[in-house]
Scaffold this active site. Structure first.
Site, PDB file in Angstrom:
ATOM      1  N   SER A 155       0.843  -1.202   0.000  1.00 22.47           N
ATOM      2  CA  SER A 155       0.000   0.000   0.000  1.00 22.47           C
ATOM      3  C   SER A 155       0.876   1.249   0.000  1.00 22.47           C
ATOM      4  CB  SER A 155      -0.881   0.011   1.257  1.00 22.47           C
ATOM      5  OG  SER A 155      -1.368   1.322   1.466  1.00 22.47           O
ATOM      6  N   HIS A 177      -0.940  -1.355  -4.333  1.00 17.70           N
ATOM      7  CA  HIS A 177      -2.241  -1.092  -3.691  1.00 17.70           C
ATOM      8  C   HIS A 177      -2.380   0.415  -3.485  1.00 17.70           C
ATOM      9  CE1 HIS A 177      -5.741  -2.367  -1.302  1.00 17.70           C
ATOM     10  NE2 HIS A 177      -5.427  -1.419  -0.458  1.00 17.70           N
ATOM     11  N   HIS A 220      -8.084   0.619  -4.354  1.00 15.85           N
ATOM     12  CA  HIS A 220      -9.054   0.365  -3.276  1.00 15.85           C
ATOM     13  C   HIS A 220      -9.840   1.653  -3.036  1.00 15.85           C
ATOM     14  CE1 HIS A 220      -9.578  -0.725   1.281  1.00 15.85           C
ATOM     15  NE2 HIS A 220     -10.730  -0.701   0.630  1.00 15.85           N
ATOM     16  N   MET A 275     -11.123  -6.638   4.908  1.00 16.05           N
ATOM     17  CA  MET A 275     -10.453  -5.636   5.748  1.00 16.05           C
ATOM     18  C   MET A 275     -10.204  -6.225   7.131  1.00 16.05           C
ATOM     19  SD  MET A 275      -9.956  -3.164   3.739  1.00 16.05           S
ATOM     20  CE  MET A 275      -9.242  -2.051   4.954  1.00 16.05           C
ATOM     21  N   ASP A 294      -4.623   3.307  -2.111  1.00 14.71           N
ATOM     22  CA  ASP A 294      -5.753   3.586  -1.213  1.00 14.71           C
ATOM     23  C   ASP A 294      -6.346   4.955  -1.508  1.00 14.71           C
ATOM     24  OD1 ASP A 294      -4.014   1.792   1.281  1.00 14.71           O
ATOM     25  OD2 ASP A 294      -6.004   1.296   0.510  1.00 14.71           O
ATOM     26  N   MET A 304     -12.198   3.768  -1.224  1.00 17.31           N
ATOM     27  CA  MET A 304     -12.912   3.994   0.033  1.00 17.31           C
ATOM     28  C   MET A 304     -13.606   5.343  -0.094  1.00 17.31           C
ATOM     29  SD  MET A 304      -9.840   2.609   2.455  1.00 17.31           S
ATOM     30  CE  MET A 304      -8.656   2.872   1.137  1.00 17.31           C
ATOM     31  N   MET A 345      -9.165   7.652  -0.655  1.00 18.63           N
ATOM     32  CA  MET A 345     -10.053   7.989   0.469  1.00 18.63           C
ATOM     33  C   MET A 345     -10.649   9.383   0.250  1.00 18.63           C
ATOM     34  SD  MET A 345      -7.688   6.691   3.617  1.00 18.63           S
ATOM     35  CE  MET A 345      -6.989   5.039   3.594  1.00 18.63           C
ATOM     36  N   ASP A 348      -6.279  -6.965   4.098  1.00 15.80           N
ATOM     37  CA  ASP A 348      -5.745  -5.603   4.103  1.00 15.80           C
ATOM     38  C   ASP A 348      -5.911  -4.946   5.471  1.00 15.80           C
ATOM     39  OD1 ASP A 348      -6.724  -2.633   2.163  1.00 15.80           O
ATOM     40  OD2 ASP A 348      -5.076  -2.996   3.554  1.00 15.80           O
TER      41      ASP A 348
HETATM   42  C1  DX5 Z   1      -6.509   1.240   5.290  1.00 15.51           C
HETATM   43  C2  DX5 Z   1      -6.024   0.839   3.917  1.00 15.51           C
HETATM   44  C3  DX5 Z   1      -4.929  -0.187   3.986  1.00 15.51           C
HETATM   45  C4  DX5 Z   1      -3.712   0.317   4.748  1.00 15.51           C
HETATM   46  C5  DX5 Z   1      -2.744  -0.808   4.987  1.00 15.51           C
HETATM   47  O1  DX5 Z   1      -7.691   1.980   5.154  1.00 15.51           O
HETATM   48  O2  DX5 Z   1      -7.063   0.301   3.138  1.00 15.51           O
HETATM   49  O3  DX5 Z   1      -4.555  -0.582   2.665  1.00 15.51           O
HETATM   50  O4  DX5 Z   1      -3.076   1.321   4.008  1.00 15.51           O
HETATM   51  O5  DX5 Z   1      -1.678  -0.264   5.711  1.00 15.51           O
HETATM   52  P1  DX5 Z   1      -0.992  -1.064   6.919  1.00 15.51           P
HETATM   53  O6  DX5 Z   1      -0.352  -2.269   6.276  1.00 15.51           O
HETATM   54  O7  DX5 Z   1      -0.015  -0.095   7.475  1.00 15.51           O
HETATM   55  O8  DX5 Z   1      -2.082  -1.436   7.866  1.00 15.51           O
HETATM   56 ZN    ZN Z   2      -6.440  -0.633   1.229  1.00 17.23          ZN
END
Ligand code: DX5
Ligand code: ZN
Length: 219
Positions: free
Chosen positions: A9, A34, A67, A138, A36, A69, A38, A176
């Protein structure tokens, strides 16, 4: 048994050097990246959107495991597809019509992922498992890297694996959140074949990405 893949990520990367960080991940043996996304609405954090992904697209040939979100998510799916996403993963809670969003991702010729928060039951997606390429389980509540792994989701992975085997589905099981060297073997044995990790990959062993990726996939 599917090959174990690692999807680092970039949420834990140096955001002032994202292009170089992606190159480091590729050199370190990452199978995909990956990303993320948001929106500060579906999750209490804001990261990057299509313009940034579009610029990062030329930094690597690795698949972008995006991903989302964000909610509402449906109207943004095409933008992420055009920006260069290869896997588009959405949360069922973020769309009014999951089937419609799945059909749109398929029409765009992208891999379809659906993500379940720790408190969302498998039953929410049971009737669409035959239509998707990946289930993202998750193991933290989404929004931030560096959170603690929630062991109660291991049962969910096992149950999902059981359904997959019984119905002879072929979707990937990705996990994840808080994945590290103490829980990677547990989630793999439960049935996960793609591990997402940010903090462990970038921070452990003085940031030795190749070593951390190899350790996570039990090489
Ligand atoms: C959280 C993300 C994850 C996160 C994982 O909302 O979807 O992908 O970045 O990071 P670590 O491995 O640090 O938990
Ligand atoms: Zn993620």
């Amino acid at each position: 048994m599917k090959k174990i893949q690692i999807s680092p990520s970039i949420l834990s990367a140096d955001f002032s050097q994202l292009g170089n960080e992606i190159k480091r991940l590729e050199e370190g043996g990452a199978d995909m990246i990956h990303v993320d996304v948001m929106d500060g609405h579906f999750v209490p954090n804001l990261t990057i959107g299509p313009p940034v992904i579009k610029r990062l697209r030329n930094c690597t040939k690795l698949p972008f495991d995006v991903h989302l979100m964000i909610s509402p998510v449906h109207k943004y799916i095409e933008d992420f597809s055009n920006a260069g996403a290869d896997i588009i993963t959405i949360h069922p809670e973020a769309t009014d019509n999951l089937t419609e969003s799945i059909n749109l991702i398929r029409k765009l010729n992208k891999k379809i992922g659906v993500s379940l928060n720790p408190d969302t039951k498998l039953s929410v997606i049971e009737n669409i498992l035959d239509q998707i390429d990946l289930v993202l389980i998750m193991s933290v509540f989404p929004g931030f890297g560096g959170q603690k792994f929630m062991p109660e989701i291991v049962t969910k992975i096992k149950n999902l694996k059981k359904i997959k085997e019984e119905k002879k589905f072929n979707f990937d099981i990705e996990v994840d959140g808080g994945i590290n060297f103490n829980n990677n073997k547990i989630v793999i044995e439960a049935g996960a074949n793609i591990l997402v990790s940010g903090t462990t990959i970038f921070k452990e062993n003085n940031g030795n990405i190749k070593k951390n990726i190899d350790l996570l996939k039990l090489v």
